[in-house]
Design an enzyme around this catalytic site. Structure first.
Site, PDB file in Angstrom:
ATOM      1  N   GLU A 265       0.883  -1.171   0.000  1.00 58.14           N
ATOM      2  CA  GLU A 265       0.000   0.000   0.000  1.00 58.14           C
ATOM      3  C   GLU A 265       0.914   1.211   0.000  1.00 58.14           C
ATOM      4  OE1 GLU A 265      -1.489   3.197   0.830  1.00 58.14           O
ATOM      5  OE2 GLU A 265      -1.798   2.483   2.888  1.00 58.14           O
ATOM      6  N   CYS A 299      -1.846   9.119   2.911  1.00 53.93           N
ATOM      7  CA  CYS A 299      -1.628   8.685   1.528  1.00 53.93           C
ATOM      8  C   CYS A 299      -2.843   8.954   0.658  1.00 53.93           C
ATOM      9  CB  CYS A 299      -1.253   7.206   1.491  1.00 53.93           C
ATOM     10  SG  CYS A 299      -2.475   6.132   2.270  1.00 53.93           S
TER      11      CYS A 299
END
Length: 511
Positions: A265, A299
């Protein structure tokens, strides 16, 4: 003299643990070395943890394997009960954990509480998933045969977690692993080891057997070598990493050497698109919650703000006025709604991006794009020297263009630039003009357009008149250079920790 100068009080002081946790015991590094944990709101060191290195890895992995030999055959109901017991203990201690989190990351206490609410969704969700791992039985074309598919835990897993959401990232990974029947060794970020050690302590209190959840702390300097040793260790069967795309590529390369399964990720450069027909109040509310959370250090944060020309000026004015109401300060201070960035490195990068934008014609309509007074602009300064914290006022730039660094790089700071666009085709092309593909957000009341955007935007997650949509129920993960694999969601997250075996059985007799 004690190396721990805790600047806050806890209802349950026993929560604070400073040593690594291996097979149910608190351990020092073999070298005896330690590193400091720094409060980003003051740049003062307040704790130390073991500075483990590659020589400390084998003991942790041997422990994980020993525990796995029994954990993999444990009853799924038992695993679910332990996850729920862990969930209850974290809930009971959430106020104290939030204080620890704020002094590690800098985020305001209200945001720390928000992370705990979000994180507890994973322990609750995966407790339910533990009993829902099923195989299949099929009658094939060949006569007198049956084909069985069974799913089994893959083995000891290694988790490399970031500093921006350290509780959520650990519980999202460990919850899925434990539900599947895997054990896990966690390497927390050097900035945020204490929250992870708190979770390990509470897992032990909940009744998890020794070795199921091990934690190795280490400094920034030793992180690369120790991470490599963890990934390459022969007992490691699965790696999960959340962090930058640059490091993710290194992790993938190390896993590829021995064909180890990994979930990545990685970074995002997420577009947030506002069309002329959008509900501007709704779009602004969602943007504010998404962008300024943890000083822009997520993010999935809005990285590029695209506003259609018909509402560009109006939305810019609304954004500036709303952003002016943020109160910057130490995360533990009453009323703070915008804390510091977590590292001085983050300040230096944000400042260079803002300077580059202005150099190429952008106009700064709010903020300075620079480190604030009592902070540091030197990438080498700070880190426990008491310079006063790593602060930057929220900064808004207009007149952005695609040759600017902010258009091409992830911005992990309270800085945002507005891009003007005219047509849907134009903005889709601009939004997709990035190597990353984590999340995209679009605001419009045209249902046909929204469906086209869902299909045409190149991202693993699409917010449709919605900002942050991350939840335990939803698969989380990106495409392109934002990584591969999914965390959270039904079936998919647990599947990352399972292997499938096919059994073919021939029956005697007539059918």
């Amino acid at each position: 003299m004690s190396s721990h100068k805790v600047p806050f009080e806890l209802k349950n002081p026993d929560l604070l643990k400073y040593d690594s946790y291996i097979h149910g015991e608190w351990k020092k590094a073999k070298s005896g070395k330690t590193f400091e944990v720094v409060d980003p709101g003051s740049d003062k060191a307040w704790a130390t943890c073991p500075d483990n290195d590659a020589q400390d890895v084998d003991a942790a992995m041997q422990s994980s394997q020993k525990a796995f030999d029994q954990w993999k055959i444990s009853n799924p109901r038992k695993r679910a009960e332990l996850l729920l017991a862990w969930h209850r203990l974290i809930t009971d201690n959430r106020d104290d954990i939030a204080k620890i989190l704020t002094h590690e990351t800098g985020k305001p206490l209200a945001e720390s509480q928000g992370e705990l609410t979000y994180s507890l969704g994973f322990t609750w969700w995966f407790a339910g998933e533990a009993e829902r791992i099923t195989g299949t039985v099929q009658t094939p074309a060949a006569p007198n045969r049956r084909v069985f598919v069974v799913k089994q835990p893959i083995g000891p897993a290694v988790a490399l977690v970031p500093w921006n959401f350290p509780i959520a990232m650990i519980l999202r990974k460990a919850g899925a692993a434990f539900a599947a029947g895997c054990t896990m060794v966690v390497k927390p970020s050097p900035e945020t080891p204490l929250t992870c050690l708190t979770l390990a302590h509470l897992a032990s209190q909940a009744g998890f057997p020794p070795g199921v959840f091990n934690v190795l702390t280490t400094s920034l300097e030793n992180t690369p070598a120790m991470s490599e040793a963890m990934i390459l260790h022969p007992l490691t069967k699965k790696v999960t990493f959340t962090g930058s795309t640059r490091v993710g590529k290194l992790v993938a390369g190390l896993c590829a050497r021995n064909l180890k399964k990994c979930t990545l990720e990685l970074g995002g450069n997420c577009p947030f698109i506002v069309f002329d027909d959008a509900n501007l109040d709704q779009a602004l509310e969602q943007f504010q919650a998404l962008k300024w959370r943890h000083a822009g250090q997520a993010c999935i944060t809005a990285n590029r703000l695209y506003v259609q020309s018909g509402v560009y000026d109006k939305f810019t004015q609304m954004l500036v006025e709303k952003t002016k109401t943020l109160k910057m300060g130490h995360g533990a201070a009453e009323g703070t709604t915008l804390g510091p960035v977590t590292t001085p490195r983050g300040l230096a990068k944000a400042q260079s991006q803002a300077e580059d934008a202005v150099k190429h014609g952008a106009k700064m309509v709010l903020g300075t794009g620079k480190a604030e007074k009592n902070s540091t602009e030197d990438e080498g300064a700070g880190q426990g020297k008491g310079v006063g914290g790593y602060f930057m006022s929220p900064t808004v730039l207009t007149g952005m263009s695609h040759e600017m660094l902010m258009a091409r790089e992830e911005t992990f700071a309270p800085v945002i630039g507005l891009f003007r666009f005219e047509t849907e085709d134009e903005v889709v092309k601009a939004a997709n003009d990035t190597s990353m593909g984590l999340a995209s957000y679009a605001f419009t009341k045209n249902v046909d357009r929204m469906w086209r955007l869902l299909e045409n935007l190149e991202a693993g997650m699409i917010g449709m008149n919605t900002g942050n949509s991350s939840a335990a129920e939803s698969p989380f993960g990106g495409i392109k250079e934002s990584g591969y694999g999914k965390e959270s969601g039904k079936d998919v997250a647990v599947r990352e920790y399972l292997v499938e075996k096919t059994g073919t059985f021939t029956l005697e007799g007539q059918y």
